[in-house]
Design a protein around this motif. Structure first.
Motif, PDB file in Angstrom:
ATOM      1  N   ARG A 292       0.851  -1.188   0.000  1.00 28.11           N
ATOM      2  CA  ARG A 292       0.000   0.000   0.000  1.00 28.11           C
ATOM      3  C   ARG A 292       0.889   1.243   0.000  1.00 28.11           C
ATOM      4  O   ARG A 292       1.984   1.239   0.558  1.00 28.11           O
ATOM      5  CB  ARG A 292      -0.899   0.021   1.239  1.00 28.11           C
ATOM      6  CG  ARG A 292      -1.693  -1.247   1.495  1.00 28.11           C
ATOM      7  CD  ARG A 292      -2.929  -1.352   0.640  1.00 28.11           C
ATOM      8  NE  ARG A 292      -3.918  -0.342   0.970  1.00 28.11           N
ATOM      9  CZ  ARG A 292      -5.092  -0.227   0.344  1.00 28.11           C
ATOM     10  NH1 ARG A 292      -5.405  -1.051  -0.660  1.00 28.11           N
ATOM     11  NH2 ARG A 292      -5.951   0.718   0.690  1.00 28.11           N
ATOM     12  N   VAL A 293       0.388   2.301  -0.641  1.00 27.77           N
ATOM     13  CA  VAL A 293       1.173   3.525  -0.799  1.00 27.77           C
ATOM     14  C   VAL A 293       0.368   4.716  -0.290  1.00 27.77           C
ATOM     15  O   VAL A 293      -0.829   4.843  -0.591  1.00 27.77           O
ATOM     16  CB  VAL A 293       1.554   3.744  -2.284  1.00 27.77           C
ATOM     17  CG1 VAL A 293       2.324   5.056  -2.455  1.00 27.77           C
ATOM     18  CG2 VAL A 293       2.379   2.574  -2.802  1.00 27.77           C
ATOM     19  N   ILE A 294       1.016   5.590   0.468  1.00 24.11           N
ATOM     20  CA  ILE A 294       0.404   6.840   0.885  1.00 24.11           C
ATOM     21  C   ILE A 294       0.618   7.859  -0.226  1.00 24.11           C
ATOM     22  O   ILE A 294       1.754   8.152  -0.620  1.00 24.11           O
ATOM     23  CB  ILE A 294       1.009   7.377   2.194  1.00 24.11           C
ATOM     24  CG1 ILE A 294       0.852   6.347   3.319  1.00 24.11           C
ATOM     25  CG2 ILE A 294       0.353   8.715   2.584  1.00 24.11           C
ATOM     26  CD1 ILE A 294      -0.586   6.013   3.672  1.00 24.11           C
ATOM     27  N   HIS A 295      -0.486   8.396  -0.747  1.00 21.80           N
ATOM     28  CA  HIS A 295      -0.440   9.454  -1.755  1.00 21.80           C
ATOM     29  C   HIS A 295      -0.842  10.763  -1.101  1.00 21.80           C
ATOM     30  O   HIS A 295      -1.787  10.797  -0.294  1.00 21.80           O
ATOM     31  CB  HIS A 295      -1.394   9.147  -2.909  1.00 21.80           C
ATOM     32  CG  HIS A 295      -0.927   8.058  -3.807  1.00 21.80           C
ATOM     33  ND1 HIS A 295      -0.405   8.291  -5.062  1.00 21.80           N
ATOM     34  CD2 HIS A 295      -0.893   6.707  -3.635  1.00 21.80           C
ATOM     35  CE1 HIS A 295      -0.076   7.142  -5.624  1.00 21.80           C
ATOM     36  NE2 HIS A 295      -0.365   6.160  -4.782  1.00 21.80           N
ATOM     37  N   SER A 296      -0.145  11.843  -1.435  1.00 20.30           N
ATOM     38  CA  SER A 296      -0.490  13.144  -0.864  1.00 20.30           C
ATOM     39  C   SER A 296      -0.309  14.234  -1.909  1.00 20.30           C
ATOM     40  O   SER A 296       0.618  14.196  -2.722  1.00 20.30           O
ATOM     41  CB  SER A 296       0.377  13.453   0.357  1.00 20.30           C
ATOM     42  OG  SER A 296       1.744  13.532   0.006  1.00 20.30           O
ATOM     43  N   MET A 297      -1.217  15.207  -1.874  1.00 24.44           N
ATOM     44  CA  MET A 297      -1.106  16.333  -2.794  1.00 24.44           C
ATOM     45  C   MET A 297       0.156  17.134  -2.518  1.00 24.44           C
ATOM     46  O   MET A 297       0.833  17.594  -3.444  1.00 24.44           O
ATOM     47  CB  MET A 297      -2.329  17.234  -2.697  1.00 24.44           C
ATOM     48  CG  MET A 297      -2.237  18.426  -3.645  1.00 24.44           C
ATOM     49  SD  MET A 297      -3.625  19.556  -3.507  1.00 24.44           S
ATOM     50  CE  MET A 297      -3.062  20.865  -4.599  1.00 24.44           C
ATOM     51  N   TRP A 298       0.489  17.311  -1.234  1.00 20.90           N
ATOM     52  CA  TRP A 298       1.646  18.142  -0.917  1.00 20.90           C
ATOM     53  C   TRP A 298       2.934  17.558  -1.476  1.00 20.90           C
ATOM     54  O   TRP A 298       3.849  18.287  -1.873  1.00 20.90           O
ATOM     55  CB  TRP A 298       1.744  18.396   0.586  1.00 20.90           C
ATOM     56  CG  TRP A 298       1.979  17.214   1.470  1.00 20.90           C
ATOM     57  CD1 TRP A 298       1.026  16.478   2.112  1.00 20.90           C
ATOM     58  CD2 TRP A 298       3.234  16.647   1.849  1.00 20.90           C
ATOM     59  NE1 TRP A 298       1.606  15.477   2.854  1.00 20.90           N
ATOM     60  CE2 TRP A 298       2.965  15.564   2.716  1.00 20.90           C
ATOM     61  CE3 TRP A 298       4.566  16.944   1.544  1.00 20.90           C
ATOM     62  CZ2 TRP A 298       3.965  14.782   3.280  1.00 20.90           C
ATOM     63  CZ3 TRP A 298       5.567  16.166   2.097  1.00 20.90           C
ATOM     64  CH2 TRP A 298       5.269  15.098   2.957  1.00 20.90           C
ATOM     65  N   ASN A 299       3.017  16.231  -1.559  1.00 19.84           N
ATOM     66  CA  ASN A 299       4.204  15.605  -2.145  1.00 19.84           C
ATOM     67  C   ASN A 299       4.352  15.998  -3.611  1.00 19.84           C
ATOM     68  O   ASN A 299       5.446  16.280  -4.097  1.00 19.84           O
ATOM     69  CB  ASN A 299       4.115  14.087  -2.009  1.00 19.84           C
ATOM     70  CG  ASN A 299       5.435  13.401  -2.287  1.00 19.84           C
ATOM     71  OD1 ASN A 299       6.375  13.502  -1.517  1.00 19.84           O
ATOM     72  ND2 ASN A 299       5.504  12.703  -3.409  1.00 19.84           N
ATOM     73  N   SER A 300       3.226  16.052  -4.346  1.00 19.55           N
ATOM     74  CA  SER A 300       3.276  16.409  -5.764  1.00 19.55           C
ATOM     75  C   SER A 300       3.674  17.874  -5.955  1.00 19.55           C
ATOM     76  O   SER A 300       4.377  18.222  -6.907  1.00 19.55           O
ATOM     77  CB  SER A 300       1.922  16.145  -6.433  1.00 19.55           C
ATOM     78  OG  SER A 300       0.933  17.048  -5.990  1.00 19.55           O
ATOM     79  N   GLN A 301       3.250  18.750  -5.049  1.00 20.01           N
ATOM     80  CA  GLN A 301       3.563  20.165  -5.190  1.00 20.01           C
ATOM     81  C   GLN A 301       5.035  20.463  -4.908  1.00 20.01           C
ATOM     82  O   GLN A 301       5.593  21.438  -5.433  1.00 20.01           O
ATOM     83  CB  GLN A 301       2.669  20.996  -4.268  1.00 20.01           C
ATOM     84  CG  GLN A 301       1.186  20.866  -4.566  1.00 20.01           C
ATOM     85  CD  GLN A 301       0.841  21.248  -5.991  1.00 20.01           C
ATOM     86  OE1 GLN A 301       0.942  22.400  -6.389  1.00 20.01           O
ATOM     87  NE2 GLN A 301       0.443  20.266  -6.784  1.00 20.01           N
ATOM     88  N   LEU A 302       5.676  19.610  -4.118  1.00 22.08           N
ATOM     89  CA  LEU A 302       7.093  19.807  -3.829  1.00 22.08           C
ATOM     90  C   LEU A 302       7.966  19.608  -5.066  1.00 22.08           C
ATOM     91  O   LEU A 302       9.108  20.074  -5.098  1.00 22.08           O
ATOM     92  CB  LEU A 302       7.546  18.842  -2.722  1.00 22.08           C
ATOM     93  CG  LEU A 302       6.997  19.130  -1.320  1.00 22.08           C
ATOM     94  CD1 LEU A 302       7.404  18.018  -0.356  1.00 22.08           C
ATOM     95  CD2 LEU A 302       7.485  20.482  -0.802  1.00 22.08           C
ATOM     96  N   TYR A 303       7.436  18.957  -6.108  1.00 23.56           N
ATOM     97  CA  TYR A 303       8.200  18.772  -7.333  1.00 23.56           C
ATOM     98  C   TYR A 303       8.506  20.116  -7.998  1.00 23.56           C
ATOM     99  O   TYR A 303       9.575  20.303  -8.562  1.00 23.56           O
ATOM    100  CB  TYR A 303       7.427  17.892  -8.318  1.00 23.56           C
ATOM    101  CG  TYR A 303       7.598  16.404  -8.094  1.00 23.56           C
ATOM    102  CD1 TYR A 303       8.262  15.614  -9.014  1.00 23.56           C
ATOM    103  CD2 TYR A 303       7.071  15.790  -6.961  1.00 23.56           C
ATOM    104  CE1 TYR A 303       8.411  14.242  -8.816  1.00 23.56           C
ATOM    105  CE2 TYR A 303       7.207  14.429  -6.744  1.00 23.56           C
ATOM    106  CZ  TYR A 303       7.878  13.652  -7.676  1.00 23.56           C
ATOM    107  OH  TYR A 303       8.024  12.304  -7.465  1.00 23.56           O
ATOM    108  N   HIS A 304       7.553  21.055  -7.961  1.00 27.19           N
ATOM    109  CA  HIS A 304       7.769  22.347  -8.615  1.00 27.19           C
ATOM    110  C   HIS A 304       7.971  23.491  -7.627  1.00 27.19           C
ATOM    111  O   HIS A 304       8.364  24.593  -8.020  1.00 27.19           O
ATOM    112  CB  HIS A 304       6.608  22.684  -9.555  1.00 27.19           C
ATOM    113  CG  HIS A 304       5.306  22.967  -8.869  1.00 27.19           C
ATOM    114  ND1 HIS A 304       4.981  24.204  -8.388  1.00 27.19           N
ATOM    115  CD2 HIS A 304       4.254  22.157  -8.584  1.00 27.19           C
ATOM    116  CE1 HIS A 304       3.779  24.154  -7.831  1.00 27.19           C
ATOM    117  NE2 HIS A 304       3.320  22.935  -7.933  1.00 27.19           N
ATOM    118  N   CYS A 305       7.709  23.222  -6.347  1.00 26.89           N
ATOM    119  CA  CYS A 305       7.905  24.246  -5.313  1.00 26.89           C
ATOM    120  C   CYS A 305       8.543  23.575  -4.099  1.00 26.89           C
ATOM    121  O   CYS A 305       7.865  23.306  -3.103  1.00 26.89           O
ATOM    122  CB  CYS A 305       6.562  24.890  -4.949  1.00 26.89           C
ATOM    123  SG  CYS A 305       6.699  26.257  -3.763  1.00 26.89           S
TER     124      CYS A 305
END
Length: 283
Positions: A155-168
């Motif tokens: 199982r994997v924890i998905h988070s929006m904040w992780n995706s935003q750290l790619y560009h910010c």
């Protein structure tokens, strides 16, 4: 003498052996609904479908989306979401949309998955702006049995904040807290299976920039596994890059396909209209 009515048949050509197909039927045939089941079946088989210069109006795109599974509401309750970095169009979503420049699955914060998406090209970029896809069905199927057994119940924890750290990568605390509040329950994260089991029996990988960590693994091992699987899934022969022509529509299986936009001039007015197809369960 009775008239013989010929049934409409799905006409298509494969783009690559392991990903993609172009639909060759007319708009009238596509909107008739007579080949909707065949389109859905082909979508799961190849991951992404291209409708060259089909020139859907918004109403036609919603009707088509309804015919292949039902149109789900977008983030603000609309049926059609305008994808643009123009702040006059998407003032509230511009920062969120910057995450689309990295490999992702739509709607990982949603309680119910997005089964698929349809994009229509309305304004072309001055440069760049291709959309890339990766078939995570065939990428999974080509893994060794030993690897499949290892991944089966992770199982994997998905988070929006992780995706935003790619560009910010250096957000303010206020930005971080805002990202962490996103999602249908305001939690900003969701636990999903690494291997998605489809009703058909096929399996695919759920990866992308929202994938923060694997439950039960160290941060080091989790990162190695997730990045390694993404590298595998987005490599040849599972990868297809679509170069947009005005009026093209592209449909992809969101629970079995990664996608990302290639960089483009943020001030060029590039515009895509998106509709999304209802899903069933993350499992």
């Amino acid at each position: 003498m009775s008239e013989v009515i010929e049934k409409v048949r799905l006409k298509f050509e494969r783009i690559k052996p392991k990903v993609g197909a172009r639909i060759l039927n007319s708009k009238e045939e596509i909107l008739s609904g007579e080949i909707s089941d065949e389109i859905r079946g082909l979508l799961e088989e190849v991951g992404v479908l291209v409708f060259p210069k089909i020139d859907f109006t918004d109403e036609e795109q919603v009707a088509f989306t309804n015919s292949v599974g039902g149109t789900a509401q977008e983030m603000r309750g609309e049926s059609v979401f305008k994808i643009s970095l123009d702040r006059n169009v998407n003032k509230e979503a511009v920062e969120y949309l910057k995450g689309s420049l990295f490999w992702h699955v739509d709607g990982t914060m949603n309680r119910m998955p997005i089964r698929g998406s349809v994009l229509s090209s309305k304004v072309l970029p001055t440069w760049g702006g291709n959309t890339e896809f990766a078939n995570c069905y065939t990428a999974y199927e080509d893994l060794s049995q030993e690897t499949k057994d290892r991944l089966e119940n992770l199982r994997v924890i998905h988070s929006m904040w992780n995706s935003q750290l790619y560009h910010c990568p250096e957000p303010t605390l206020a930005q971080l807290e805002d990202w962490m509040s996103k999602g249908e329950e305001g939690k900003g994260e969701r636990e999903l299976p690494l291997v998605y089991k489809h009703a058909s029996g096929r399996k695919s990988l759920i990866l992308g920039n929202t994938a923060e960590r694997v439950v039960g693994l160290s941060a080091r091992e989790s990162a190695k596994l997730l990045h390694g699987l993404r590298e595998h899934a987005t490599s040849e022969p599972y990868h297809y890059a679509h170069e947009w022509s005005l009026g093209d529509a592209v449909m992809w299986d969101n629970t079995g396909t990664l996608h990302r936009a290639m960089p483009y001039d943020p001030d060029c007015g590039r515009m895509l209209h998106r509709t999304i197809i209802k899903g069933d369960s993350w499992g």
